[in-house]
Design an enzyme around this catalytic site. Structure first.
Site, PDB file in Angstrom:
ATOM      1  N   HIS B  35       0.826  -1.209   0.000  1.00  0.00           N
ATOM      2  CA  HIS B  35       0.000   0.000   0.000  1.00  0.00           C
ATOM      3  C   HIS B  35       0.861   1.259   0.000  1.00  0.00           C
ATOM      4  O   HIS B  35       1.195   1.787   1.062  1.00  0.00           O
ATOM      5  CB  HIS B  35      -0.906   0.004   1.233  1.00  0.00           C
ATOM      6  CG  HIS B  35      -1.803  -1.192   1.314  1.00  0.00           C
ATOM      7  ND1 HIS B  35      -1.371  -2.425   1.736  1.00  0.00           N
ATOM      8  CD2 HIS B  35      -3.127  -1.352   1.017  1.00  0.00           C
ATOM      9  CE1 HIS B  35      -2.377  -3.296   1.700  1.00  0.00           C
ATOM     10  NE2 HIS B  35      -3.443  -2.675   1.267  1.00  0.00           N
ATOM     11  N   PRO B 125      -5.927  -4.806  11.161  1.00  0.00           N
ATOM     12  CA  PRO B 125      -7.379  -4.831  11.362  1.00  0.00           C
ATOM     13  C   PRO B 125      -7.817  -3.434  11.804  1.00  0.00           C
ATOM     14  O   PRO B 125      -7.380  -2.947  12.862  1.00  0.00           O
ATOM     15  CB  PRO B 125      -7.552  -5.884  12.470  1.00  0.00           C
ATOM     16  CG  PRO B 125      -6.332  -6.759  12.348  1.00  0.00           C
ATOM     17  CD  PRO B 125      -5.230  -5.802  11.981  1.00  0.00           C
ATOM     18  N   ASP B 162      -9.421   6.754   7.357  1.00  0.00           N
ATOM     19  CA  ASP B 162     -10.891   6.775   7.317  1.00  0.00           C
ATOM     20  C   ASP B 162     -11.475   5.442   7.777  1.00  0.00           C
ATOM     21  O   ASP B 162     -12.501   5.416   8.464  1.00  0.00           O
ATOM     22  CB  ASP B 162     -11.368   7.059   5.883  1.00  0.00           C
ATOM     23  CG  ASP B 162     -11.012   8.469   5.459  1.00  0.00           C
ATOM     24  OD1 ASP B 162     -11.540   9.413   6.052  1.00  0.00           O
ATOM     25  OD2 ASP B 162     -10.189   8.617   4.541  1.00  0.00           O
ATOM     26  N   HIS B 266      -3.849   3.135  -3.440  1.00  0.00           N
ATOM     27  CA  HIS B 266      -4.070   2.596  -2.095  1.00  0.00           C
ATOM     28  C   HIS B 266      -3.418   1.238  -1.873  1.00  0.00           C
ATOM     29  O   HIS B 266      -2.643   1.066  -0.947  1.00  0.00           O
ATOM     30  CB  HIS B 266      -5.569   2.495  -1.785  1.00  0.00           C
ATOM     31  CG  HIS B 266      -5.844   1.689  -0.552  1.00  0.00           C
ATOM     32  ND1 HIS B 266      -5.739   2.220   0.710  1.00  0.00           N
ATOM     33  CD2 HIS B 266      -6.174   0.372  -0.375  1.00  0.00           C
ATOM     34  CE1 HIS B 266      -6.001   1.272   1.605  1.00  0.00           C
ATOM     35  NE2 HIS B 266      -6.275   0.155   0.976  1.00  0.00           N
ATOM     36  N   GLU B 413     -17.130  -3.651  25.147  1.00  0.00           N
ATOM     37  CA  GLU B 413     -16.277  -4.832  25.259  1.00  0.00           C
ATOM     38  C   GLU B 413     -15.103  -4.783  24.281  1.00  0.00           C
ATOM     39  O   GLU B 413     -13.981  -5.167  24.624  1.00  0.00           O
ATOM     40  CB  GLU B 413     -17.099  -6.100  24.990  1.00  0.00           C
ATOM     41  CG  GLU B 413     -18.275  -6.310  25.924  1.00  0.00           C
ATOM     42  CD  GLU B 413     -19.514  -5.513  25.530  1.00  0.00           C
ATOM     43  OE1 GLU B 413     -19.514  -4.888  24.442  1.00  0.00           O
ATOM     44  OE2 GLU B 413     -20.482  -5.505  26.299  1.00  0.00           O
ATOM     45  N   HIS B 475     -27.695 -14.613  25.712  1.00  0.00           N
ATOM     46  CA  HIS B 475     -26.667 -14.384  26.720  1.00  0.00           C
ATOM     47  C   HIS B 475     -25.946 -15.660  27.151  1.00  0.00           C
ATOM     48  O   HIS B 475     -25.086 -15.609  28.020  1.00  0.00           O
ATOM     49  CB  HIS B 475     -27.296 -13.706  27.952  1.00  0.00           C
ATOM     50  CG  HIS B 475     -27.584 -12.250  27.756  1.00  0.00           C
ATOM     51  ND1 HIS B 475     -28.312 -11.776  26.690  1.00  0.00           N
ATOM     52  CD2 HIS B 475     -27.217 -11.146  28.481  1.00  0.00           C
ATOM     53  CE1 HIS B 475     -28.393 -10.463  26.773  1.00  0.00           C
ATOM     54  NE2 HIS B 475     -27.745 -10.054  27.837  1.00  0.00           N
TER      55      HIS B 475
END
Lengths: 664, 664
Positions: B35, B125, B162, B266, B413, B475
């Site tokens: 990239h 990520p 972004d 990119h 979380e 749950h």
């Protein structure tokens, strides 16, 4: 009529709201578990919404053009159970309320889709309802564009709590709703300043109005116990050109005699003393679950007031040119001939099938069905070119006309998956969308709910192994096949070539109550299905792709791009005189549903068994037994070209041969 | 000196930035993958940051008081590799740049923590880096409060794209940072208006400045190519009392001759023609990876300019009263006597151990270590009372003094788990925090990265099965044990009682490079470890808890609350004359690391094997083989009291007995 009854002969809106409060309190008390605080706090807002705005007819919960009500703060389930009971939904009986949270009841701890009519979606995991609602609202806009506002013209109303707004998925949802200008979506935020651990300010000081506004919403703050303000705000919401947020300042446990406003009302029964005191304060002298006649009548009337609109709509439908198509789409049935092109392509392929990446094969499958099934709505979390999810010449689904069939979801895997659930639940559309497989971790909470609810969504998960190559271990799924296969009622497909990709897509689309994950390679792989089986073999989950020459001594199992390795290994073994079968396993979940005799035949006990998959072993013992060989990975991947990684990690035909020989 | 060299004799800041551009372009071109767009676009910002603001000394990447630089937009890895190379980090050699994305190189496709010094965290990520940074900044504030600003006084600088801001986890992170007033955190947003699919506006129109402001940040927008504006903005950032966002308007692929501003820069090499044209435009006549001397010198100087500050700091450390404690804490070593109270408690327990929920047992374990290990920082995602994570009298970690040791993470979380990674990576603290186990799905992307990086964080996952009861299937984890066990290098503990809980906590804290998940019951369970083994048996992952009376015919396996069921079943079987062993399996991962002989002995092949766990079977074949019995679940749970669910789903001692007998 007793005096006690007389006081409710013509109930005020406040008294109608009190009925919710008392039922919520009673339901939780009887169960000795549950969340009374939220239903009591939002009873006023819910009363105004149901009695003045929500378009519904309790006798016809399946009316396609009803407004959708979504309780994102699902722990407040007694709110919706009370509303459904009061307005006369057939299965929301008093007995159900009395059996709140008990085995076999439809009144689960959190609202469960499919248990009781009137529950549009399963909520409880915070943030999911608000993210679902984007899908509901988007499906409505799209179907209105397709079928006209004569048939489709309804709103999506959401009650969300502080927890919903803290969850990251809510940001993805509100940004999407703002960008897509979903003006028929209204979120009523239960702004009670309380979370389980205490005041919201312990962990948050976000100016929510400013935050929503920044994402293109119209916003307003009101006193959530002032019926006039509520009514004015909801009316305002119906007139905006943007999605709307109404911050409803409320007291949690509103009405509780001494505990009003306390986080102690959030997640536990109030107790007999507090309940008695509260009954007194509300001038409510009836036994648990008993309702004065006046209240019953007033609420029953609310449940019926949409009947006229519903009948008018039915009359319009009856004469509508697109009636059959609309009815079929809303029923989730596929059009006649949905798979004609797919079947033709299958026949064509078995005579000449090129080596393709399975993500390309998936793209080819989509080409065959996309125009034949107008309900299909595609999309990607900003990886369109990589996911092969875009069928050429498709219009983007976007404001202002919404007729398009491809969503630019942005880098929002979780919001996308959750909105897809909402779209499928709305009905009339079948959403599929792509991301890299490793990021199924991001969308996992929503994928789980798709499986729990049983909705047809297809997750296109490309770059399904170390075959992704140079992007490295952060982007290489190694545990994701196992982790996805672990989710009950999720079909995890890993097709080996274009024929299997077409088959898997067909199965995925034919299952109305099962979500799918389509796991697809970045890298090219040779075709493995070169003869016409005359049936969809992938439907069985696993099947013998190549028989042994003679009595089989070895069975090799593989999925996806590794099936070709298994075939190559079989060739070597056969050449050395070892009769070897090859079994392709496109879907564990479907295989488990086959008759035992078929399963046994495919597994081939008594043969040496070796599986190959560029992933961890977990789950494969089901096929290879305790002593079988497994050629795969034991840890994370690495950054290098794909072919180097396969070699360095020892995922090769040679390794498969070796594993078999070591066991012969 | 040639003319070409002379033009760079005293390089301008722009020329220094061009060096990054050219290296990024060359690295990607050589790898034919990567990239270049982002490093080229943010080269100016990075140059000003490194040369004027970032406190670091390239010769001492482990200097504890260095500023942390986090490349949240990890795909732009050539930016950080170039910076580390230019400033003289020892292992950031030219050879490494030339081997970008190749097998064995430290220059992975995305920056990998532990591969090359100077990389503070693994990113790629999207959204993880920015969420990590909250943990870095919080750890800094806490350690400054503990050790004084003489030793701890540094900043956390983040470059985010972004994509990072679209991910929901970024909202959790920015809300936390705002609430915690982390004013030494600065996010430089690469506002290039481009994502992979095209313009950002295709999927987003959020006013980011307004959004950050709504969460309590100070914000500013600048031209990201104007060195003066950049310098002014970074200086401004250092003077705020809030976290800061600087929106840097840039052109992706800045400097590229014809492709500047295009999304084509990119994610792919620019190609030889474009690179040649770009070299010409930049007046850069050197071969790939060759740098003019002037550039080399100027950047090398930047790499050394922090040496003086570093030496001053070392001198202060030398004479600091808390020197040893600081050094130990930063090294991740536990204090002497860390487990004295825990060991004492263990001895005490084996003579009298009450029935407790294992979440209570975990709370007791924490009581024994919390004061003995001052690095422990607790917290919960708004479930403090349920998670038993709060040790009494602990001060909340919050502005303004930050000396507390418990974080109110809010209903976040994912952000919590990601920030915990940042805290652990910063060093000097050991974070643990709680949520319901089912919501490990929300934090999963961050848990995976903890495992990939090898950092010590402990996730307290309570309500670990249908034993959660009435809250129902949304749950109740049923697939989560399998899904978590699938993650490589994650220790998934499920202790059976207080003794095992203490042992598991000890093991978790002793592993410096392994994250843990502590899976704990809501419901009470009887004690199972009633004699003193004289060693930490849980450390082995699985062990024989009860021997058979005579030669074993049956082996029963269990974890957590189901170990008691296995023991009860064994009692029945023994009473009927069937010698039965019971094996407790607190941690699959650790068991796999034991010598084969030990594993074989524990597994007991040749006996009838049955496992019981209130979850799905996947993974258990490792213990019970292909024909073993499994008493557990095949699908989702339901809403009802825990004991009803265990009975209705057939997870009982009787079912275990039956499964064994059917196989005898």
């Amino acid at each position: 009529m007793t005096d006690a009854q007389a006081a409710f002969a013509k109930p005020s809106p406040k008294q109608m709201a009190d009925a919710i409060r008392v039922l919520a309190m009673d339901g939780v008390e009887k169960a000795k578990s549950g969340h009374p605080g939220m239903p009591m706090g939002m009873a006023d807002v819910a009363t105004v919404l149901y009695s003045k705005f929500l378009k519904f007819d309790a006798s016809r919960p399946d009316w396609a053009d009803r407004d959708r009500f979504i309780l994102s703060a699902g722990h407040g389930s007694m709110l919706i159970y009370s509303l459904l009971h009061l307005t006369g939904y057939k299965d929301a009986t008093r007995e159900q309320l009395e059996n709140f949270r008990q085995w076999g009841a439809k009144t689960a701890g959190h609202p469960e889709y499919g248990h009781m009519t009137g529950i549009e979606t399963t909520t409880g995991p915070l943030g999911q309802g608000i993210a679902n609602s984007v899908g509901f609202a988007l499906a409505e806009r799209h179907l209105a564009a397709r079928f006209g506002s004569d048939l489709v013209d309804h709103r999506t109303w959401v009650i969300a709590g502080d927890g919903c707004l803290m969850e990251g998925v809510s940001q993805e949802a509100i940004a999407l709703a703002g960008r897509l200008k979903l003006n028929k979506l209204c979120v009523m935020w239960d702004d009670n300043e309380i979370t389980i651990d205490g005041k919201v300010s312990l962990s948050d000081n976000t100016d929510q109005l400013a935050r929503f506004k920044a994402s293109g919403w119209a916003v307003k703050a009101i006193d959530g116990h002032d019926h006039k303000q509520i009514q004015k705000a909801l009316a305002w919401a119906t007139k905006q050109s943007k999605p709307t947020l109404i911050a409803c300042k409320t007291k949690i446990g509103k009405g509780a005699a001494t505990m009003e406003g306390s986080h102690k009302t959030h997640g536990a029964a109030l107790g007999a003393t507090e309940i008695a005191a509260t009954r007194q304060a509300l001038h409510w002298s009836f036994d648990p679950f008993d309702l004065p006649e006046g209240i019953q009548k007033a609420w029953a009337k609310v449940g019926k007031q949409g009947a006229k609109a519903r009948k008018g709509w039915e009359a319009r439908l009856l004469n509508h040119a697109q009636r059959d198509d609309f009815t079929r789409a809303m029923a989730g049935d596929l059009p006649t001939g949905a798979f004609e092109a797919l079947d033709a392509k299958l026949k064509e392929l078995v005579s000449s099938q090129p080596a393709l990446a399975t993500r390309q094969s998936s793209g080819e499958a989509l080409e065959t069905v996309f125009n034949a099934i107008p309900e299909l709505i595609g999309g990607s979390a900003d990886l369109t070119g990589s996911n092969n999810t875009f069928v050429k010449n498709t219009q983007i689904l976007d404001a202002p006309d919404y007729a398009g069939r491809y969503v630019n979801w942005g880098v929002r895997e979780h919001g996308m998956a959750s909105a897809m659930n909402g779209m499928a639940l709305h009905g009339g559309v079948i959403p599929y969308a792509g991301t890299f497989m490793v990021f199924s971790d991001y969308s996992r909470p929503a994928i789980r709910l798709a499986a729990l609810m049983g909705v047809r969504v297809v997750h296109v998960l490309t770059h399904d192994s170390i075959g992704l190559g140079e992007d490295g271990p952060t982007h290489q799924p190694v545990e994701h096949l196992a982790a996805l296969r672990a989710i009950p009622n999720l079909m995890v497909f890993r097709p080996a070539d274009t024929v299997e990709a077409l088959e898997c897509w067909q199965v995925a689309l034919q299952h109305k109550k099962t979500p799918s994950g389509m796991c697809l390679s970045r890298q090219k792989t040779p075709a493995v299905r070169l003869t016409d089986a005359g049936e969809n073999l992938s439907r069985k989950g696993a099947y013998e792709l190549k028989a042994a020459n003679g009595e089989a001594k070895v069975t090799l199992f593989g999925t996806g791009t590794e099936v070709a390795l298994a075939l190559k290994a079989a060739e070597t073994l056969e050449a050395e005189g070892v009769p070897t079968r090859v079994v392709s396993v496109p879907c564990f979940e479907l295989f488990e549903q086959q008759p035992k005799a078929y399963q046994d035949a495919v597994i081939g006990r008594g043969t040496v068994r070796v599986a190959v998959e560029a992933a961890i072993k977990q789950g494969w013992e089901r096929f290879i037994g305790e002593d079988g060989g497994f050629v795969g990975l034991t840890g994370f991947g690495a950054s290098a070209p794909a072919e180097v990684l396969y070699r360095e990690f020892g995922i090769t035909a040679e390794a498969v041969v070796e594993a078999a020989k070591a066991r012969l």
